[in-house]
Design a protein around this motif. Structure first.
Motif, mmCIF file in Angstrom:
data_model
loop_
_atom_site.group_PDB
_atom_site.id
_atom_site.type_symbol
_atom_site.label_atom_id
_atom_site.label_comp_id
_atom_site.label_asym_id
_atom_site.label_seq_id
_atom_site.Cartn_x
_atom_site.Cartn_y
_atom_site.Cartn_z
ATOM 1 N N ASP A 111 0.832 -1.214 0.000
ATOM 2 C CA ASP A 111 0.000 0.000 0.000
ATOM 3 C C ASP A 111 0.868 1.266 0.000
ATOM 4 N N ASP A 166 -4.694 0.416 -3.045
ATOM 5 C CA ASP A 166 -4.607 1.528 -2.092
ATOM 6 C C ASP A 166 -3.382 2.400 -2.391
ATOM 7 N N ASN A 226 -9.912 -1.389 -1.244
ATOM 8 C CA ASN A 226 -11.041 -0.686 -0.614
ATOM 9 C C ASN A 226 -11.042 0.811 -0.891
ATOM 10 N N HIS A 227 -9.897 1.488 -0.725
ATOM 11 C CA HIS A 227 -9.872 2.931 -1.029
ATOM 12 C C HIS A 227 -10.043 3.176 -2.530
ATOM 13 N N HIS A 284 -5.553 -7.535 -2.583
ATOM 14 C CA HIS A 284 -5.318 -6.408 -1.669
ATOM 15 C C HIS A 284 -5.416 -6.812 -0.196
ATOM 16 N N HIS A 327 -3.023 -4.077 2.876
ATOM 17 C CA HIS A 327 -4.249 -3.580 3.524
ATOM 18 C C HIS A 327 -4.180 -3.457 5.030
HETATM 19 MN MN LIG Z 1 -6.722 -1.188 2.168
#
Ligand SMILES: [Mn+2]
Length: 261
Positions: free
Chosen positions: A14, A52, A82-83, A153, A205
């Motif tokens: 990330d 991310d 997720n982001h 991720h 993550h």
């Molecule tokens: Mn993440």
């Protein structure tokens, strides 16, 4: 979602908008900027991001722009996250609540528009939305027909590997979340305990102070945006290259900081 190992991959955890640290990492890895401004490896290696790349840190647009250009040029891969998913839906114009550092992306775009104008900003937003929406939930790296590494991720179940649907996408973005605790933090189940076999699963993550190898699963998110370090895992060499964070950008310290900085 199956890609060839080719001349080697540099798999990166990330980045969270820590563009300076990312540039330092590429330099350490031997990438060279060409006339078109693309970072190319003299040995033909390619970059694979575990997602991310944006949010929390200072330079989300630069990081996303980097992957836009390098994915388009066939020099890099980037998976869903997720982001990334949150920002994709925001760029699409959906009403999403920007928090956990996603609000920094909005601020950056306001400044970008002041500098570059509305038309150019809308154009960039549309291109970035497509990049993020098109990102697969995971990649399988293979060599001469043999699958060697899976990149996801937040994690993946063995039976999901090689498949894609909305449940799998969610699992790869968030991991195995059993709900929220009283402080609003996700209660995470350790999906990696269930992994069997020789296939190496790389994931990020959930920041850990050092790379964490369990059951042939390897976490390479060392929390650069939290004041930790940015990690690259070189494959097939299985070597680590790190760049220390220039600062803790997250505003989180002590017990609130996932790596205790
Ligand atoms: Mn993440």
């Amino acid at each position: 979602m199956r890609i060839e190992l080719g001349f080697g991959l540099d798999i990166i955890g990330d980045i969270h908008a820590c563009f300076e640290e990312f540039m330092t990492l590429l330099d350490k890895l031997g990438y060279q900027k060409n006339r078109e401004g693309l970072y190319i490896h003299p040995e033909g290696r390619k970059i694979l991001s575990l997602g991310d790349v944006m949010s929390r840190g200072p330079q989300s647009i630069e990081c996303m722009l980097f992957f836009l250009r390098h994915v388009e040029a066939g020099q890099a891969y980037m998976i869903d996250s997720n982001h990334g998913w949150k920002i994709a839906r925001w760029l699409e114009g959906r009403k999403v609540q920007l928090k956990h550092g996603d609000e920094n992306v909005q601020k950056e775009f306001k400044n970008y528009e002041l500098k570059h104008g509305k038309k150019e900003t809308l154009n960039l937003k549309a291109r970035l939305k497509t990049l993020l929406m098109d990102a697969p939930s995971h990649y399988i790296v293979s060599n001469e027909g043999e699958d060697l590494v899976v990149c996801a991720h937040a994690g993946i179940k063995d039976e999901y590997i090689g498949n894609e649907n909305s449940r799998i996408k969610d699992f790869c973005r968030y991991g195995d979340v059993a709900g929220m605790d009283e402080k609003g933090k996700p209660i995470r189940r350790d999906w990696f305990k269930e992994h069997k076999g020789d296939l190496l699963i790389l994931w990020g993550h959930d920041p850990k102070p050092e790379p964490l190898l369990i059951n042939n699963t390897l976490n390479i998110d060392q929390g650069v945006v939290f004041g930790g370090k940015l990690t690259c895992f070189r494959f097939p060499e299985r070597e680590f290259v790190f760049v220390e964070a220039l600062e803790n950008y997250s505003g989180k310290t002590g017990a609130d900081n996932p790596i205790g900085k």
